[in-house]
Design a protein around this motif. Structure first.
Motif, PDB file in Angstrom:
ATOM      1  N   GLN A 732     119.936  15.281  92.313  1.00  0.00           N
ATOM      2  CA  GLN A 732     121.119  14.447  92.532  1.00  0.00           C
ATOM      3  C   GLN A 732     121.875  14.205  91.233  1.00  0.00           C
ATOM      4  O   GLN A 732     123.107  14.268  91.190  1.00  0.00           O
ATOM      5  CB  GLN A 732     120.692  13.121  93.166  1.00  0.00           C
ATOM      6  CG  GLN A 732     120.196  13.270  94.597  1.00  0.00           C
ATOM      7  CD  GLN A 732     119.540  12.009  95.111  1.00  0.00           C
ATOM      8  OE1 GLN A 732     119.124  11.152  94.333  1.00  0.00           O
ATOM      9  NE2 GLN A 732     119.439  11.893  96.417  1.00  0.00           N
ATOM     10  N   VAL A 733     121.114  13.930  90.165  1.00  0.00           N
ATOM     11  CA  VAL A 733     121.767  13.742  88.868  1.00  0.00           C
ATOM     12  C   VAL A 733     122.396  15.049  88.405  1.00  0.00           C
ATOM     13  O   VAL A 733     123.472  15.057  87.799  1.00  0.00           O
ATOM     14  CB  VAL A 733     120.751  13.207  87.836  1.00  0.00           C
ATOM     15  CG1 VAL A 733     121.365  13.174  86.441  1.00  0.00           C
ATOM     16  CG2 VAL A 733     120.274  11.821  88.237  1.00  0.00           C
ATOM     17  N   ALA A 734     121.737  16.181  88.714  1.00  0.00           N
ATOM     18  CA  ALA A 734     122.304  17.475  88.351  1.00  0.00           C
ATOM     19  C   ALA A 734     123.634  17.707  89.047  1.00  0.00           C
ATOM     20  O   ALA A 734     124.573  18.290  88.463  1.00  0.00           O
ATOM     21  CB  ALA A 734     121.325  18.591  88.699  1.00  0.00           C
ATOM     22  N   ARG A 761     127.098   4.598  90.825  1.00  0.00           N
ATOM     23  CA  ARG A 761     126.206   5.487  91.583  1.00  0.00           C
ATOM     24  C   ARG A 761     124.867   5.674  90.877  1.00  0.00           C
ATOM     25  O   ARG A 761     123.825   5.758  91.526  1.00  0.00           O
ATOM     26  CB  ARG A 761     126.884   6.844  91.808  1.00  0.00           C
ATOM     27  CG  ARG A 761     128.092   6.800  92.749  1.00  0.00           C
ATOM     28  CD  ARG A 761     128.449   8.181  93.241  1.00  0.00           C
ATOM     29  NE  ARG A 761     128.812   9.094  92.181  1.00  0.00           N
ATOM     30  CZ  ARG A 761     130.046   9.198  91.657  1.00  0.00           C
ATOM     31  NH1 ARG A 761     131.017   8.427  92.114  1.00  0.00           N
ATOM     32  NH2 ARG A 761     130.289  10.061  90.698  1.00  0.00           N
ATOM     33  N   LEU A 762     124.892   5.770  89.556  1.00  0.00           N
ATOM     34  CA  LEU A 762     123.643   5.971  88.822  1.00  0.00           C
ATOM     35  C   LEU A 762     122.673   4.821  89.043  1.00  0.00           C
ATOM     36  O   LEU A 762     121.460   5.024  89.125  1.00  0.00           O
ATOM     37  CB  LEU A 762     123.923   6.122  87.325  1.00  0.00           C
ATOM     38  CG  LEU A 762     124.557   7.444  86.868  1.00  0.00           C
ATOM     39  CD1 LEU A 762     124.824   7.400  85.374  1.00  0.00           C
ATOM     40  CD2 LEU A 762     123.668   8.629  87.213  1.00  0.00           C
ATOM     41  N   GLY A 768     117.003   1.816  87.002  1.00  0.00           N
ATOM     42  CA  GLY A 768     116.221   1.583  85.797  1.00  0.00           C
ATOM     43  C   GLY A 768     116.198   2.723  84.810  1.00  0.00           C
ATOM     44  O   GLY A 768     115.747   2.557  83.684  1.00  0.00           O
ATOM     45  N   GLU A 769     116.702   3.912  85.187  1.00  0.00           N
ATOM     46  CA  GLU A 769     116.616   5.079  84.302  1.00  0.00           C
ATOM     47  C   GLU A 769     117.775   5.132  83.315  1.00  0.00           C
ATOM     48  O   GLU A 769     117.607   5.537  82.166  1.00  0.00           O
ATOM     49  CB  GLU A 769     116.595   6.350  85.147  1.00  0.00           C
ATOM     50  CG  GLU A 769     116.371   7.615  84.347  1.00  0.00           C
ATOM     51  CD  GLU A 769     114.993   7.651  83.726  1.00  0.00           C
ATOM     52  OE1 GLU A 769     114.887   8.025  82.542  1.00  0.00           O
ATOM     53  OE2 GLU A 769     114.021   7.295  84.416  1.00  0.00           O
ATOM     54  N   PHE A 770     118.988   4.735  83.779  1.00  0.00           N
ATOM     55  CA  PHE A 770     120.183   4.822  82.933  1.00  0.00           C
ATOM     56  C   PHE A 770     120.782   3.428  82.733  1.00  0.00           C
ATOM     57  O   PHE A 770     121.990   3.244  82.837  1.00  0.00           O
ATOM     58  CB  PHE A 770     121.219   5.752  83.568  1.00  0.00           C
ATOM     59  CG  PHE A 770     120.796   7.188  83.665  1.00  0.00           C
ATOM     60  CD1 PHE A 770     120.842   8.016  82.563  1.00  0.00           C
ATOM     61  CD2 PHE A 770     120.326   7.700  84.860  1.00  0.00           C
ATOM     62  CE1 PHE A 770     120.443   9.338  82.656  1.00  0.00           C
ATOM     63  CE2 PHE A 770     119.941   9.021  84.968  1.00  0.00           C
ATOM     64  CZ  PHE A 770     119.989   9.848  83.854  1.00  0.00           C
TER      65      PHE A 770
END
Length: 820
Positions: A732-734, A761-762, A768-770
């Motif tokens: 999804q991030v890709a 969206r992130l 918690g990742e970004f």
């Protein structure tokens, strides 16, 4: 003695244990470890010799994951076999690994020494012919820390299991250990060797001796952590029979003073704190107590006592008194007192000690979040000292992630390491990052002595903001780069390079606020280890900067490699490789073995059923019945009995220690292989044991009714996201990355809108990742948000961070990877 199983009694076989396969020549490749140290004043030269023997009938590659002192500089390697002696060469790590692989493919003997952590190393010895013995010698130099009138020689002997958080990474593991590589610990499979069953009958033969030369200092006494040490003049030796399962600690009582010693172009400045009582200042103190599973037993008792002693020393009073908080943590955080910081009144301290007395060891060591919470509690509040005291064994794998994410500006961090095989490297790095002190406790007997030291450390420093001026010093060579503060009883040591001897001036601020200054004249000395010790300290600082992402990757990597090769000191980006020109086999070794290590002394070696609702471990997991010879592989299917054990000396069964896996089959989940089957981290069931169905996986977040609360050892697999989910989030991030690359609007307004929408969206896609990136992207909704060059920088940063997450790091070798 017979083993009772569900299907009846089974006669045990001698030498049964983790990875046991008996042969006439033994059953493990590492035969001996010999350590010889020569102490001269406040430094030591050490030679460590590892002896490997091939007990099999095919050529062998043996791998051994072992510890070294975190401050030690590895300066040489030599391989000896038969009548051959080959000196190791220090090279860039990728080149060294390529040379090693090429030599093995050509049938030549070769050895490779690599650094995984400042205190964890890997030795690989390939193409050992059947029955042959190969020895590898490492030479190293190390400083002896000096505090409270004692110098300490600490030599670790075992890499203890470490808790590995994070989401498993895609692709093959980078090592042969028992843990999966994760985004938080990209090299977990290289720092998690398999662990022997307690009482394994054929341990590695250990010999250790220390020659002590005070070098003009007054030596008033010697103490050792091991009672089997005998003295012969100034030579100390371990008696036979000791195992590689704990740290060896030797303390030398010296009378040392301030000095500036210059050896060649290397200077070493030792500064003593001024005498006299310090003026107390009000303090905000957060005490963090690790209650994870690896703290079970005497360590938990000692940790509770240590934390309670600190609480008792806090000063009360309505005005000018201390404030404090006590947080205990495993995979959860509990506070002794509600809210934020509490005044150190009698009632609050009593309640905190009551909370500590009830704590028992349990779950996994999630250390980053409690440290971040402690930092958040210590907001800058005027003229108060801000202090964190961490009590733990330090057995975590995500050291770089923790150090990279913590912002300790103005916060002092003191660490208290409690274990007989403590992770001293990480605790020392954390204390250095927080300008504090690291104290290590290897037994309850030493706890009171250490706590006296800690009480003085968390008091007001004798001198703060120390700086060093030396006109002839080489810019950028000083280690540590920021000397920090002076504490009572603790000399400050600063090393660096200089073009010529010259006077040194140190300045700072005394506890009463007055200026402090000390001037030292250089004294020429002959210390061959001085340059190597300085280079190691300098390399450690550069490596920490790289790991934390403080500086751009490429300039720092080049500088680290150049420094390492120039001064001949091993680091994470270089490796020693020794290649024998003689061809001894027909090609690459037919069998590979990773040497299992001892279970650390004092660790609880049984995993009881969880009393708080978590399921018991599956058979084959940590705590399962002992293994039979050759049976360290995947457990039998439910209802299926395990095959009978082979007779001593018989050919190994497929999937067992001593036999390669069948062609096309997955690697067995046993000794020497990555455990792919759930629950396969430890010894396997005895023959005839019928495995019950594996327990159902708990829902996300843990067992029904809340998060998992049970005791989960560092060797056990913690509940975490499944790899499939990691693949989904990356894809999804890709996709977001692809869209961002495809269209970069010319209009600033449109670009701000694209980034703001992406930020929202992130937060949903990868919570918690970004966090920091999403917060920056949200500012694009603000009319006063980024524009022009700042907007371009944010766009490029977004592309970079999304690419780092979405695109696997196969393009970079594992030693270049940073944790996320």
């Amino acid at each position: 003695m017979k083993i009772e199983t569900l299907s009846g009694e089974v006669e045990p076989v001698l030498d049964a244990g983790l990875g046991a396969l008996r042969t006439e020549r033994g059953n493990l490749p590492l035969e001996s470890v010999d350590i010889r140290a020569a102490v001269t004043g406040l430094s030591a030269r050490v030679t460590m010799t590892q002896g490997f023997q091939n007990p099999f009938d095919v050529p062998l590659e043996a791998t051994y994951v072992f510890p070294l002192p975190d401050r030690a500089a590895v300066t040489g390697m030599r391989m000896e076999a038969a009548d051959r002696i080959v000196e190791g060469v220090l090279k860039e790590r990728g080149q060294a690994r390529e040379d090693y692989a090429t030599a093995l493919a050509a049938g030549q003997r070769a050895a490779l020494a690599e650094e995984e952590r400042p205190d964890v190393f890997t030795m690989s010895v390939g193409n050992i012919p059947p029955g042959e013995r190969v020895t590898v010698r490492l030479t190293l130099s190390q400083p002896l820390p000096y505090e409270d009138g004692e110098a300490t020689l600490r030599f670790p002997l075992v890499v203890a299991p470490r808790y590995v958080p994070g989401t498993p990474l895609d692709g093959p593991p980078v090592g042969a250990g028992t843990q999966s590589d994760t985004d938080a610990v990209p090299d977990a499979s290289r720092i998690s060797p398999p662990v022997l069953l307690p009482g394994f009958p054929n341990p590695v033969r250990l010999s250790l001796s220390v020659d002590v030369d005070p070098a003009g200092l007054s030596l008033d006494g010697v103490r050792s952590s091991l009672h089997t040490v005998t003295t012969d003049g100034r030579t100390l030796r371990l008696e036979p029979g000791e195992r590689l399962d704990r740290d060896f600690v030797l303390r030398l009582r010296y009378d040392a003073g301030a000095s500036c010693a210059v050896s060649g172009e290397t200077f070493t400045v030792t500064v003593l704190p001024p005498a006299g009582p310090a003026v107390p200042r009000p303090r905000d103190v957060v005490i963090l107590l690790d209650r994870s599973g690896s703290m079970m037993g005497w360590k938990m008792v000692a940790a509770r006592r240590a934390a309670a002693r600190i609480v008792d020393t806090l000063r009360g009073g309505a005005e000018g008194g201390d404030r404090f908080a006590v947080l205990s943590f495993d995979h959860e955080i509990e506070r002794a007192l509600p809210g934020g910081l509490s005044a150190a009144a009698d009632r609050a301290r009593y309640r905190a000690v009551e909370h500590l007395a009830r704590l028992e060891a349990r779950g996994g060591t999630e250390m980053l979040r409690p440290l971040e919470e402690a930092v958040a509690l210590l907001s800058d509040d005027g003229d108060r000292d801000r202090i964190i005291v961490l009590v733990t064994d330090g057995q975590v794998g995500n050291e770089d992630q923790i150090l990279g994410r913590l912002s300790l500006d103005g916060i002092r961090v003191h660490t208290i390491g409690i274990d007989q095989a403590v992770n001293a490297g990480f605790l020392g790095r954390l204390a250095a990052a927080g300008a504090g002190r690291c104290e290590l406790v290897e037994s309850e007997d030493r706890l009171d002595e250490v706590m006296d030291h800690v009480h003085r450390r968390i008091a007001t420093p004798a001198v703060t903001g120390v700086s060093l001026e030396m006109p002839s010093a080489v810019p950028g060579s000083q280690a540590p780069a920021r000397p920090g503060d002076l504490f009572p009883g603790v000399p400050l040591v600063v090393r660096g390079r200089c073009t010529a001897p010259g006077p040194v001036t140190l300045r700072g601020v005394a506890a009463d606020g007055s200026p402090w200054e000390q001037r030292l004249e250089p004294v020429a000395t002959e210390n061959p280890a001085a340059t190597a010790i300085w280079a190691r300290a300098h390399l450690r600082e550069l490596e920490d900067r790289y790991s934390s992402g403080v500086a751009a990757a490429h300039p720092d990597v080049e500088r680290i490699i150049d420094t390492s090769l120039r001064y001949g000191v091993l680091c994470r980006f270089t490796a020693f490789v020794a290649v024998d020109t003689r061809v001894v086999t027909d090609g690459a070794p037919a069998h590979k073995v990773i040497q299992p290590v001892e279970s650390p002394a004092g660790w609880d070696t049984t995993l009881a059923a969880n009393t708080l609702g978590a399921p018991a471990p599956a058979p084959g997991g940590y705590g399962a019945p002992p293994a039979a010879p050759g049976s360290y592989g995947p457990p039998p299917a439910p209802g299926q009995a395990a095959p009978a054990a082979p007779a001593p000396g018989a050919a190994p069964v497929p999937g067992s220690y001593g036999a390669p896996a069948p062609t096309g089959a997955p690697a067995p989940s046993g000794y020497g292989a990555r455990p792919d089957a759930p629950g396969s981290y430890g010894p396997q069931p005895a023959p005839g044991y019928v495995a019950p169905p594996a327990p159902a996986a708990p829902p996300a977040g843990g067992a029904p009714g809340g998060p998992a609360r049970g005791f989960v050892h560092a060797r056990a697999r913690m509940p975490r996201h499944e790899p499939a989910r990691a693949v989904d989030t990356r894809s999804q991030v890709a996709e977001e990355l692809r869209r961002l690359r495809a269209a970069r609007p010319a209009s600033e307004v449109e670009r701000r809108q694209v980034l703001a929408d992406l930020g929202s969206r992130l937060e949903v896609l990868v919570p918690g990742e970004f966090t920091e990136l999403a917060a920056a992207l949200r500012t694009c909704d603000d009319p006063a948000g980024p524009r022009g060059h700042a907007l371009d920088e944010l766009w490029d940063r977004t592309l970079s961070e999304l690419a780092a997450y979405a695109e696997p790091s196969e393009r970079k070798p594992f030693w270049h990877r940073r944790p996320r």
